[in-house]
Design a protein around this motif. Sequence first.
Motif, PDB file in Angstrom:
ATOM      1  N   GLY A  41       0.234  32.721  57.025  1.00  0.00           N
ATOM      2  CA  GLY A  41      -0.622  32.702  56.045  1.00  0.00           C
ATOM      3  C   GLY A  41       0.192  32.130  54.775  1.00  0.00           C
ATOM      4  O   GLY A  41      -0.446  31.487  53.712  1.00  0.00           O
ATOM      5  N   GLY A  42       1.180  32.733  54.398  1.00  0.00           N
ATOM      6  CA  GLY A  42       2.209  32.396  53.241  1.00  0.00           C
ATOM      7  C   GLY A  42       2.408  31.034  53.154  1.00  0.00           C
ATOM      8  O   GLY A  42       2.660  30.247  52.297  1.00  0.00           O
ATOM      9  N   ILE A  43       3.127  30.526  54.361  1.00  0.00           N
ATOM     10  CA  ILE A  43       3.353  29.080  54.664  1.00  0.00           C
ATOM     11  C   ILE A  43       2.385  28.173  54.502  1.00  0.00           C
ATOM     12  O   ILE A  43       2.289  27.018  53.668  1.00  0.00           O
ATOM     13  N   MET A  44       0.870  28.673  54.918  1.00  0.00           N
ATOM     14  CA  MET A  44      -0.189  27.790  54.728  1.00  0.00           C
ATOM     15  C   MET A  44      -0.851  27.752  53.012  1.00  0.00           C
ATOM     16  O   MET A  44      -1.035  26.523  52.636  1.00  0.00           O
ATOM     17  N   ALA A  45      -0.607  29.086  52.844  1.00  0.00           N
ATOM     18  CA  ALA A  45      -0.703  28.990  51.221  1.00  0.00           C
ATOM     19  C   ALA A  45      -0.013  28.130  50.371  1.00  0.00           C
ATOM     20  O   ALA A  45      -0.665  27.394  49.155  1.00  0.00           O
ATOM     21  N   GLU A  46       1.385  27.995  50.665  1.00  0.00           N
ATOM     22  CA  GLU A  46       2.055  27.052  49.825  1.00  0.00           C
ATOM     23  C   GLU A  46       1.780  25.715  50.050  1.00  0.00           C
ATOM     24  O   GLU A  46       2.084  24.987  49.341  1.00  0.00           O
ATOM     25  N   ARG A  47       1.728  25.360  51.167  1.00  0.00           N
ATOM     26  CA  ARG A  47       1.474  23.878  51.521  1.00  0.00           C
ATOM     27  C   ARG A  47       0.131  23.442  51.249  1.00  0.00           C
ATOM     28  O   ARG A  47      -0.001  22.451  50.474  1.00  0.00           O
ATOM     29  N   PHE A  48      -1.034  24.242  51.513  1.00  0.00           N
ATOM     30  CA  PHE A  48      -2.433  23.751  51.116  1.00  0.00           C
ATOM     31  C   PHE A  48      -3.212  24.388  50.139  1.00  0.00           C
ATOM     32  O   PHE A  48      -4.301  24.055  49.800  1.00  0.00           O
ATOM     33  N   GLY A  49      -2.625  25.259  49.478  1.00  0.00           N
ATOM     34  CA  GLY A  49      -2.989  26.138  48.351  1.00  0.00           C
ATOM     35  C   GLY A  49      -3.690  27.403  49.036  1.00  0.00           C
ATOM     36  O   GLY A  49      -4.078  27.640  50.288  1.00  0.00           O
ATOM     37  N   GLY A  50      -3.784  28.560  48.206  1.00  0.00           N
ATOM     38  CA  GLY A  50      -4.046  29.892  48.548  1.00  0.00           C
ATOM     39  C   GLY A  50      -5.633  29.961  48.691  1.00  0.00           C
ATOM     40  O   GLY A  50      -6.139  31.037  49.189  1.00  0.00           O
ATOM     41  N   LYS A  51      -6.331  29.129  48.129  1.00  0.00           N
ATOM     42  CA  LYS A  51      -7.880  29.441  48.157  1.00  0.00           C
ATOM     43  C   LYS A  51      -8.652  29.593  49.280  1.00  0.00           C
ATOM     44  O   LYS A  51      -9.331  30.592  49.517  1.00  0.00           O
ATOM     45  N   TRP A  52      -8.563  28.610  50.034  1.00  0.00           N
ATOM     46  CA  TRP A  52      -9.068  28.808  51.595  1.00  0.00           C
ATOM     47  C   TRP A  52      -8.354  29.529  52.548  1.00  0.00           C
ATOM     48  O   TRP A  52      -8.945  30.060  53.236  1.00  0.00           O
ATOM     49  N   VAL A  53      -7.089  29.637  52.239  1.00  0.00           N
ATOM     50  CA  VAL A  53      -6.437  30.736  53.230  1.00  0.00           C
ATOM     51  C   VAL A  53      -6.911  31.961  53.043  1.00  0.00           C
ATOM     52  O   VAL A  53      -7.069  32.661  53.953  1.00  0.00           O
ATOM     53  N   LEU A  54      -7.084  32.331  51.729  1.00  0.00           N
ATOM     54  CA  LEU A  54      -7.446  33.533  51.240  1.00  0.00           C
ATOM     55  C   LEU A  54      -8.948  33.933  51.649  1.00  0.00           C
ATOM     56  O   LEU A  54      -9.480  34.746  52.240  1.00  0.00           O
ATOM     57  N   GLY A  55      -9.581  33.046  51.495  1.00  0.00           N
ATOM     58  CA  GLY A  55     -11.185  33.125  51.415  1.00  0.00           C
ATOM     59  C   GLY A  55     -11.515  33.212  52.841  1.00  0.00           C
ATOM     60  O   GLY A  55     -12.432  33.989  53.101  1.00  0.00           O
ATOM     61  N   LEU A  56     -11.021  32.084  53.797  1.00  0.00           N
ATOM     62  CA  LEU A  56     -11.549  32.339  55.071  1.00  0.00           C
ATOM     63  C   LEU A  56     -11.187  33.482  55.863  1.00  0.00           C
ATOM     64  O   LEU A  56     -11.563  34.105  56.798  1.00  0.00           O
TER      65      LEU A  56
END
Length: 514
Positions: A114-129
């Motif tokens: 989750g941390g790697i995805m948030a850094e690469r794609f932004g945290g909005k949708w990683v957190l929201g979904l």
Amino acid sequence: MLTGWRLSLSKLFIIPQRYVLAIMALFAVANAYTMRVCLNLAITQMVRRDVVSEGDENYDPDACTDYNIPTNTTMKLADYIMRDSSSLFEWSEATQGLILSSFYYGYVLTHIPGGIMAERFGGKWVLGLGLLSTAVCTIITPIAVKSGGATALFILRVVEGLGEGPTMPALMAIISKWAPKSERARFGSIVFGGAQIGNIAGSYFSGLIMYDGSWENVFYLFGGFGFAWFILWSLICYSTPNTHPFISDSEKKFLNENVQALIHSEKQRLEPVPWKALLRSVPLWSLIVAGIGHDWGYFSMVTDLPKYMTDVLKFNIRSTGLLSAMPYVAMWIASFLFGLVCDFCIKRNYHSIMTARKLYTTIAATGPGICIILASYSGCDTTLAVFWFIAAMTLMGAYYSGMKINALDITPNYAGTTTAMVNGIAAVSGIITPYLIGILTPNSTLKEWRIAFWVCLAVLVITNIQYLILAKGEQLWWDDVNKHGYPPNWKHGDLPVRKNDSEKLKMETNNEKK
């Protein structure tokens, strides 16, 4: 026309967008915690409780008086037991501990991805979904447990943990793009104070709902709130100020000039995580160990305080809900006060950032540990016991100005990944503590619980001591090699160098050799 539309929308918000995001992040954490902890109180009503009389093998002479048991002749004790057995499940304390810990089996697995995805794609949708999936699991909990019992509930809670694992790493990745250095403690207090709102709402409303209704309604309520938050979050929040469609130009300019991660990203593209240096970082591992200690104390309170109040202090479910919420009210208020004092002292140069992190971490570790021991020695004096639990959580509010935001100090560019490591590994405490307490308290007696609280104090003190010795408060070299260079003892190859700075680094290296 587009600019005019953006300016019109920005005027709708009276407060700056960074604080709009902070408030929504607060509710994200609150929702995460209500959905996480509602089972802690619900399980006290889902499981049959046997009434142990004097002369029985497991009779506790120090047991508190249970005023919920009828003493008049209109309802015999056998009738009370039969009514109480309308709860559906007969689970041992160890089984209950395993169920309460099951959430964290999934939770620890998705932190780093989750941390790697948030850094690469932004945290909005990683957190929201992630929180949306948790809401779905929460709503279907009653159906799952009635059809599949303990096994189904265990599996569902693991899946729920998988969805919620990226919450903190994604939030930290977002905050690293929105919080100026001078406002970090304040941001940490606002956002992570949502944990206390979640604990307050989860405990208080669960008690009210189950006193007048069924335990199933608890899961429907908090799952529904999770859905509502996701819709609002999707509409008004963004991963960075530069992707926000209606932030004011003045605020965007201010953030781009004062947020280190934004300054960094404007100059150069972030390279892959420097895992070799990161895994060898002593200050980072010190932070992880401190996180284990914090989570041990915190999860002991969050997960098992309702059981202690119900099984040992003999509160009814309404009182348990209210009194379980009070310590988190105190912790929430205290976290803001500690944050304001911390920022004020740093701005006035009364102490350094590192001193602040160590000071507030120490307050939040040793203070609560001592208080819960005093609560256990209060015996059946319920007023005094609740006072000490409130004092414990008040002091624990200092964590949000201490080690909780230390990752932003030492590694702002990889805050998502490092927070994932800290939270993910530390959350192992959430797996161990409920099950261990279940084993230590098979009969849920006062003496058994006292042993569990002594273990908690020992863990808090030991992990805090190592943090005082090894922690750091400034950016570590591997977080920005171009700025800090390599340490003299780095003998295992270079870290990735950003392409647009490679020539500059070569020139600096040649000059040093000359």
